[in-house]
Design a protein around this motif. Structure first.
Motif, PDB file in Angstrom:
ATOM      1  N   UNK A 141       0.690  -1.210  -0.003  1.00  0.00           N
ATOM      2  CA  UNK A 141       0.008  -0.003  -0.030  1.00  0.00           C
ATOM      3  C   UNK A 141       0.802   1.363   0.007  1.00  0.00           C
ATOM      4  N   UNK A 142       2.056   1.090   0.427  1.00  0.00           N
ATOM      5  CA  UNK A 142       3.151   2.529   0.292  1.00  0.00           C
ATOM      6  C   UNK A 142       3.382   2.596  -0.856  1.00  0.00           C
ATOM      7  N   UNK A 143       3.690   1.729  -1.638  1.00  0.00           N
ATOM      8  CA  UNK A 143       3.961   1.590  -3.023  1.00  0.00           C
ATOM      9  C   UNK A 143       2.864   2.166  -3.849  1.00  0.00           C
ATOM     10  N   UNK A 144       1.773   1.886  -3.789  1.00  0.00           N
ATOM     11  CA  UNK A 144       0.423   2.159  -4.137  1.00  0.00           C
ATOM     12  C   UNK A 144       0.014   3.907  -3.752  1.00  0.00           C
ATOM     13  N   UNK A 145       0.604   4.347  -2.411  1.00  0.00           N
ATOM     14  CA  UNK A 145       0.445   5.541  -2.289  1.00  0.00           C
ATOM     15  C   UNK A 145       1.381   6.475  -3.033  1.00  0.00           C
ATOM     16  N   UNK A 146       2.544   6.048  -3.239  1.00  0.00           N
ATOM     17  CA  UNK A 146       3.416   6.814  -4.273  1.00  0.00           C
ATOM     18  C   UNK A 146       2.821   7.156  -5.733  1.00  0.00           C
ATOM     19  N   UNK A 147       2.290   5.839  -6.172  1.00  0.00           N
ATOM     20  CA  UNK A 147       1.686   5.993  -7.534  1.00  0.00           C
ATOM     21  C   UNK A 147       0.482   7.066  -7.464  1.00  0.00           C
ATOM     22  N   UNK A 148      -0.081   7.017  -6.474  1.00  0.00           N
ATOM     23  CA  UNK A 148      -1.522   8.032  -6.424  1.00  0.00           C
ATOM     24  C   UNK A 148      -1.090   9.299  -6.155  1.00  0.00           C
ATOM     25  N   UNK A 149      -0.007   9.612  -5.445  1.00  0.00           N
ATOM     26  CA  UNK A 149       0.539  11.000  -5.318  1.00  0.00           C
ATOM     27  C   UNK A 149       1.053  11.412  -6.691  1.00  0.00           C
ATOM     28  N   UNK A 150       1.603  10.580  -7.306  1.00  0.00           N
ATOM     29  CA  UNK A 150       2.053  10.901  -8.736  1.00  0.00           C
ATOM     30  C   UNK A 150       0.909  11.465  -9.446  1.00  0.00           C
ATOM     31  N   UNK A 151      -0.066  10.424  -9.514  1.00  0.00           N
ATOM     32  CA  UNK A 151      -1.180  10.983 -10.201  1.00  0.00           C
ATOM     33  C   UNK A 151      -2.070  12.393  -9.624  1.00  0.00           C
ATOM     34  N   UNK A 152      -1.823  12.571  -8.412  1.00  0.00           N
ATOM     35  CA  UNK A 152      -2.472  13.831  -7.922  1.00  0.00           C
ATOM     36  C   UNK A 152      -1.737  15.216  -8.465  1.00  0.00           C
ATOM     37  N   UNK A 153      -0.328  14.943  -8.268  1.00  0.00           N
ATOM     38  CA  UNK A 153       0.623  15.863  -8.842  1.00  0.00           C
ATOM     39  C   UNK A 153       0.517  16.322 -10.043  1.00  0.00           C
ATOM     40  N   UNK A 154       0.295  15.188 -11.033  1.00  0.00           N
ATOM     41  CA  UNK A 154      -0.104  15.590 -12.352  1.00  0.00           C
ATOM     42  C   UNK A 154      -1.576  16.050 -12.758  1.00  0.00           C
ATOM     43  N   UNK A 155      -2.408  15.794 -11.781  1.00  0.00           N
ATOM     44  CA  UNK A 155      -3.743  16.473 -11.905  1.00  0.00           C
ATOM     45  C   UNK A 155      -3.883  17.915 -11.586  1.00  0.00           C
ATOM     46  N   UNK A 156      -2.936  18.160 -10.977  1.00  0.00           N
ATOM     47  CA  UNK A 156      -2.612  19.842 -10.493  1.00  0.00           C
ATOM     48  C   UNK A 156      -1.745  20.557 -11.642  1.00  0.00           C
ATOM     49  N   UNK A 157      -1.321  19.684 -12.511  1.00  0.00           N
ATOM     50  CA  UNK A 157      -0.293  20.518 -13.394  1.00  0.00           C
ATOM     51  C   UNK A 157       0.973  20.767 -12.747  1.00  0.00           C
ATOM     52  N   UNK A 158       1.376  19.747 -11.830  1.00  0.00           N
ATOM     53  CA  UNK A 158       2.720  19.716 -11.170  1.00  0.00           C
ATOM     54  C   UNK A 158       3.623  18.826 -11.638  1.00  0.00           C
ATOM     55  N   UNK A 159       4.920  18.935 -11.520  1.00  0.00           N
ATOM     56  CA  UNK A 159       5.953  17.833 -11.882  1.00  0.00           C
ATOM     57  C   UNK A 159       5.493  16.570 -11.063  1.00  0.00           C
TER      58      UNK A 159
END
Length: 336
Positions: free
Chosen positions: A147-165
């Protein structure tokens, strides 16, 4: 019967995000829409094996079916500053009222020689595992790892959703996240018949940036959207994700930390498995410059608790300790 106009929490297949495929920008777009509209979304295509999930459920049923005296051998008072272990029915509070659930608190397994443990940082340390079932330690730690690995993936998606790196959050907040895992057991409706406050968990928001929840088939989760409560029912092999107070603060309210609650209406016990993927304990949480996304949204209705996450100043550790000490006031002295 559900009205056709009743909103429902969206379901997002995140497989393209996991494998960094060509469709991950579309996944990020869907995540952003869900965070703005609901603060909640289901995920499919997450890559967590059903075998691991089934093992976790079976072991949880085994443990919570055991006598109270046996469960109390790993009671939270023995966890000290790490804030780990078992609590019995009614010991956890939400808005000052006892929740109708029992549970176990876990976190990242840290040895005594870890510098964070040596520094006596609260919420860091070793877990308390029961002697039986004896495989719970192995399964829980593997689940936390995945789940920690999954959390990192999802936070990448959240960053991209905000037009951030895509590394925005990992570079600043979650390279070494505070990960906390709970197993909760909610008793049947007969166990709370006639009580004034029959909520398994009353209205609340989560504290950090991201919660990844595994539900069992019983359901019972309700989400507050606009001025109404809607059901977030069980969907096989999905997780329910929601954002917490710190992501609400970081985004200036663009992504909402949405109130939710739990009620078990059935004659069976209900289990849930919330995993919290949060900022590093010591990091200071600051608003993100998101002017490129346009003006801030209109202020949503005031929170039930009167709190303002946008007025908070300090580290994530400051925030979570203040919150958790209200949930378990009898343990506050462990970190004072």
């Amino acid at each position: 019967m559900k009205n056709e106009t009743t909103p429902s929490v969206p379901l997002i297949d995140i497989s393209e995000l996991i494998r960094k495929g060509s469709g991950q920008s579309e996944v990020a777009r869907q995540i952003g829409s869900a965070c703005r509209e609901y603060g909640f979304f289901y995920i499919a295509g997450h890559g967590i094996s059903t075998a691991l999930q089934e093992q976790l459920e079976a072991l949880s049923h085994d443990f919570f079916n055991r006598p109270e005296s046996e469960k109390m051998r790993i009671r939270m008072e023995l966890g000290g500053r790490a804030w780990r272990g078992y609590f019995p029915l009614g010991d956890e509070l939400t808005s000052g009222k006892p929740d109708l659930k029992e549970g176990i608190y876990f976190g990242e397994e840290l040895p005594e020689e870890d510098e964070r443990v040596q520094a006596k940082i609260p919420l860091h340390g070793a877990n308390l595992f029961p002697e039986a079932p004896d495989s719970m330690r192995q399964v829980v730690l593997e689940y936390i790892r995945r789940l920690t690995e999954l959390g990192h993936h999802l936070m990448r998606g959240i960053a991209l959703s905000l037009d951030l790196d895509e590394h925005y959050f990992s570079d600043r907040y979650t390279a070494d996240p505070l990960v906390l895992f709970r197993i909760f057991h909610y008793p049947s409706r007969e166990a709370h018949a006639g009580l004034d406050a029959p909520w398994g968990v009353g209205e609340h928001t989560d504290y950090g940036v991201l919660t990844i929840l595994k539900q069992d088939h019983i359901g019972g989760l309700q989400v507050k959207t606009q001025d109404q409560w809607i059901e977030a029912p069980y969907i096989p092999n999905t997780f329910v994700c929601n954002i917490g107070d710190m992501l609400d603060r970081m985004t200036g309210g663009r992504y909402r930390s949405t109130p939710h609650r739990v009620l078990n209406r059935t004659s069976s016990g209900r289990f849930s498995f919330p995993f919290f993927f949060d900022p590093n304990f010591s990091v200071r949480v600051e608003p993100i410059d998101l002017e490129h996304l346009g003006p801030l949204p209109e202020k949503h209705q005031d929170r039930w608790d009167g709190a303002d996450v946008h007025a908070f100043e300090g580290s994530y550790g400051d925030y979570i300790l203040h919150k958790v000490s209200k949930v378990f006031p009898q343990l506050k002295r462990a970190v004072d």
